[in-house]
Scaffold this active site. Structure first.
Site, PDB file in Angstrom:
ATOM      1  CE  LYS A 205      -4.092   2.503   2.623  1.00 36.77           C
ATOM      2  NZ  LYS A 205      -4.379   2.099   3.684  1.00 36.77           N
ATOM      3  CD  GLU A 211       9.170  -5.307   7.539  1.00 39.65           C
ATOM      4  OE1 GLU A 211       9.375  -4.924   6.277  1.00 39.65           O
ATOM      5  OE2 GLU A 211       8.995  -5.837   8.409  1.00 39.65           O
ATOM      6  N   GLY A 265      -5.044  -2.297   5.088  1.00 34.11           N
ATOM      7  CA  GLY A 265      -4.128  -3.143   4.710  1.00 34.11           C
ATOM      8  C   GLY A 265      -4.717  -4.876   5.059  1.00 34.11           C
ATOM      9  NE  ARG A 266      -6.438  -4.090  11.017  1.00 29.05           N
ATOM     10  CZ  ARG A 266      -5.791  -3.098  11.224  1.00 29.05           C
ATOM     11  NH1 ARG A 266      -4.212  -2.812  10.550  1.00 29.05           N
ATOM     12  NH2 ARG A 266      -6.299  -1.897  12.432  1.00 29.05           N
ATOM     13  CD  GLU A 351      -1.859  -4.945  11.835  1.00 32.20           C
ATOM     14  OE1 GLU A 351      -2.361  -4.327  10.494  1.00 32.20           O
ATOM     15  OE2 GLU A 351      -0.530  -4.784  11.550  1.00 32.20           O
ATOM     16  CG  HIS A 382      -3.348 -36.605  15.949  1.00 30.09           C
ATOM     17  ND1 HIS A 382      -3.895 -37.853  16.063  1.00 30.09           N
ATOM     18  CD2 HIS A 382      -4.609 -36.066  15.100  1.00 30.09           C
ATOM     19  CE1 HIS A 382      -4.351 -38.797  15.655  1.00 30.09           C
ATOM     20  NE2 HIS A 382      -5.161 -37.364  14.932  1.00 30.09           N
ATOM     21  CE  LYS A 511       5.788  -1.532  10.282  1.00 30.98           C
ATOM     22  NZ  LYS A 511       4.842  -0.720   9.073  1.00 30.98           N
TER      23      LYS A 511
HETATM   24  O1  LIG Z   1       1.002  -2.755   2.508  1.00 31.90           O
HETATM   25  P1  LIG Z   1       2.052  -2.113   3.439  1.00 31.90           P
HETATM   26  O2  LIG Z   1       1.914  -0.929   2.927  1.00 31.90           O
HETATM   27  O3  LIG Z   1       3.459  -2.696   2.934  1.00 31.90           O
HETATM   28  O4  LIG Z   1       1.888  -2.357   4.750  1.00 31.90           O
HETATM   29  C1  LIG Z   1       1.966  -4.062   5.054  1.00 31.90           C
HETATM   30  C2  LIG Z   1       1.195  -3.920   6.473  1.00 31.90           C
HETATM   31  O5  LIG Z   1       2.399  -3.600   7.143  1.00 31.90           O
HETATM   32  C3  LIG Z   1       1.510  -2.873   8.440  1.00 31.90           C
HETATM   33  O6  LIG Z   1       1.059  -1.345   8.207  1.00 31.90           O
HETATM   34  C4  LIG Z   1       2.095  -2.662   9.162  1.00 31.90           C
HETATM   35  O7  LIG Z   1       2.752  -4.264   9.726  1.00 31.90           O
HETATM   36  C5  LIG Z   1       0.298  -3.854   8.196  1.00 31.90           C
HETATM   37  O8  LIG Z   1      -1.012  -3.321   8.555  1.00 31.90           O
HETATM   38  C6  LIG Z   1       0.178  -3.469   6.362  1.00 31.90           C
HETATM   39  O9  LIG Z   1      -0.427  -4.573   6.216  1.00 31.90           O
END
Ligand SMILES: O=P(O)(O)OC[C@H]1O[C@](O)(CO)[C@@H](O)[C@@H]1O
Length: 546
Positions: A205, A211, A265-266, A351, A382, A511
């Site tokens: 987003k 990452e 995002g979620r 979250e 199990h 972060k």
């Molecule tokens: O889509 P982006 O901006 O890379 O964010 C990834 C994820 O990082 C967060 O902002 C925090 O971990 C989530 O809410 C989101 O889904």
């Protein structure tokens, strides 16, 4: 405090009192053999059975009064109408707009966003179908055989969960997902792939998530090294709200699929973030997935609270967390293809509702969202069900099971699966008394002395609650309805807790520190805070060992 807020606080306190003297669940069935009918409801192809909880007519009424005091219906209408209910970020919360009827205007700041939604969905579907059909070609003019989605959190979990869930509908390129900044994730994925026929979707987003950017740069270098820098344009596309960052990465605007800041995002798998899902299952199935969610939305908007699946599920959640004080809930799909549903729900629920202050910044009245975890049955049986049955904490279970599988040739195995699911909820509720345990041992031929010694270990306290979600077959529409049900359950619980379910400030501190600590790990900086020095130095020593 307002009158409404006072009333909510008083009702939560009354709920705790009611839970102290709650009747054993099994007894409720003895009193009313028709309890299943009275405590289950169906909508959008799903049946929610909450009869195996200790709720009575009276406690359900208390919960419904709580929903009223929390103005669940008013808040729901505000969400659907595009009010900026994400107060800390000043945003609307409109994932429902992504699956709304195309001709229904949806206003954000006075602008109808429905045409934008429909245009972007059209672009996503056209691109995915062109990749699937071979019209969008590799740099060398061939067909893409594999698609890798690079993203994390909401830009990963929804697409992975849905893609795995809908495996019987896959007829496109193979899809892969890389999320972790641990290079092992990318390396193990790329090992199986040919750069000449692999398309990468960079899904973020913000397009700044560390990452994702690290993985995207590494994938870009892999493509450039193998087939040349010029091939990058053909082998990458992006899903984001940040055009500038996407262009800076080297992806052209016509290869970027957008969405909007009013999609959290979620909650974003319905948006362009679902591109990898469309690649796997195609436009028709993806639209059916949206359609299933739309049905659940319509139900949530129109059914009275006592008949409303998300409201009822939210109320059961509040009963268990705030009335009974249970700390967790286990999600137990008897459907192997829902293997990532628990992980997806961990982000969706934890979250969203893992908060300690109310919308106005004051402390919450009591516990909020529980710990969510789980695994598909029968594998979980199990592994950790021992604790569910005999552990010292009561953990309400949420079972999901379909009437049919996708393998009619193995209907016998599916029957075993279903029988296991039914057996578990019955066993959790019924338990086994010391007398029953002893009698069973005697019937097995054990001596009286042995029976007395072993019986305590074979006692099940029982009275452990569960809900069960039933459906006919796990198809795109059913999955859409299931996910929307869970989204709205989060909403209902948040409304009762009076928290903002749509921000996530709790992820920020870690972060910031990770950025600050990177030079420590790479050796560019030596002085660590005392609390971290030992670990940093021990890691440095380990790095220098052979
Ligand atoms: O889509 P982006 O901006 O890379 O964010 C990834 C994820 O990082 C967060 O902002 C925090 O971990 C989530 O809410 C989101 O889904």
């Amino acid at each position: 405090m307002t009158d409404r807020s006072n009333e909510r606080t008083a009702l939560l306190a009354a709920l705790r009192m009611a839970a102290v003297s709650r009747p054993p669940i099994a007894e409720l069935f003895e009193q009313d053999p028709g309890r299943f009918g009275a405590f289950s409801r169906s909508a959008a192809g799903l049946t929610l059975d909450y009869s195996k909880t200790a709720l009575t007519d009276a406690t359900r009424d208390q919960l419904l009064a709580l929903a009223k005091a929390a103005d669940v219906e008013g808040r729901r209408d505000a969400m659907f109408a595009g009010a900026p209910i994400n107060l800390t970020e000043g945003r609307s919360v409109l994932h429902t707009a992504l699956r709304a009827p195309a001709d229904r205007p949806i206003l954000v700041d006075g602008k109808d966003v429905a045409p934008d939604v429909s245009r972007e969905l059209g672009r996503v579907c056209a691109f995915a179908e062109a990749v699937r059909g071979g019209a969008v070609k590799t740099a060398a003019g061939g067909r893409f055989t594999d698609v890798v989605n690079i993203g994390i959190g909401g830009s990963d979990l929804g697409p992975v969960m849905a893609t795995l869930a809908l495996a019987p509908f896959h007829d496109g390129p193979r899809t892969h997902f890389v999320s972790n900044v641990d290079p092992a994730h990318l390396a193990d994925t790329l090992k199986t792939l040919d750069p000449a026929s692999t398309l990468f979707i960079v899904a973020s987003k913000t397009f700044t998530t560390a990452e994702t950017m690290a993985n995207a740069q590494a994938a870009r270098a892999w493509v450039a090294a193998a087939i040349g820098e010029a091939a990058v344009a053909d082998h990458f596309c992006a899903v984001s709200t940040a055009l500038k960052h996407v262009q800076a990465f080297g992806i052209a605007p016509d290869r970027m699929f957008g969405f909007w800041d009013w999609v959290g995002g979620r909650y974003s798998l319905w948006s362009s973030i679902g591109l990898s899902i469309v690649m796997a299952i195609g436009e028709r199935n993806f639209r059916a997935f949206l359609g299933g969610a739309r049905q659940m939305d319509e139900h949530f908007r129109s059914a009275p609270p006592a008949e409303n699946l998300p409201v009822l599920m939210g109320l059961v959640g509040v009963w268990h967390r705030n009335g009974c004080g249970f700390p967790a809930r286990a999600v137990l799909p008897y459907e192997q293809r829902l293997v990532r549903l628990p992980a997806y729900l961990q982000q969706l629920e934890m979250e969203s509702n893992g908060k300690s202050v109310k919308r106005d910044g004051s402390p919450v009245d009591g516990p909020t969202g529980p710990l969510v975890w789980g695994e598909p049955g029968t594998n979980g049986q199990h592994a950790f069900y021992q604790l569910l049955h005999q552990g010292t904490d009561v953990i309400p279970a949420e079972f999901l099971v379909g009437a049919q599988g996708h393998e009619p040739e193995h209907a016998d195995m599916h029957a075993m699966l279903v029988a296991n699911c039914l057996a578990q909820s019955e066993a959790l509720m019924r338990g086994r008394t010391p007398e029953q345990a002893r009698d069973q041992l005697l019937a097995m031929g054990r001596s009286a002395e042995d029976a007395d010694r072993i019986a305590p270990h074979r006692v099940f306290p029982g009275d452990r609650p569960s809900v069960t979600i039933l459906y006919r077959l796990l198809d795109p529409a059913t999955l859409g309805a299931i996910v929307a049900l869970y989204e709205h359950r989060v909403f209902v619980e948040a409304a009762i807790y009076d928290i903002n379910a749509y921000d996530q400030w709790g992820v920020e501190l870690g972060k910031e520190l990770a950025t600050a600590f990177l030079p420590l790990v790479t050796g560019e900086k030596a002085d660590a805070p005392a609390s971290t020095r030992g670990l940093a130095e021990a890691l440095k020593d380990l790095r220098h060992q052979n």
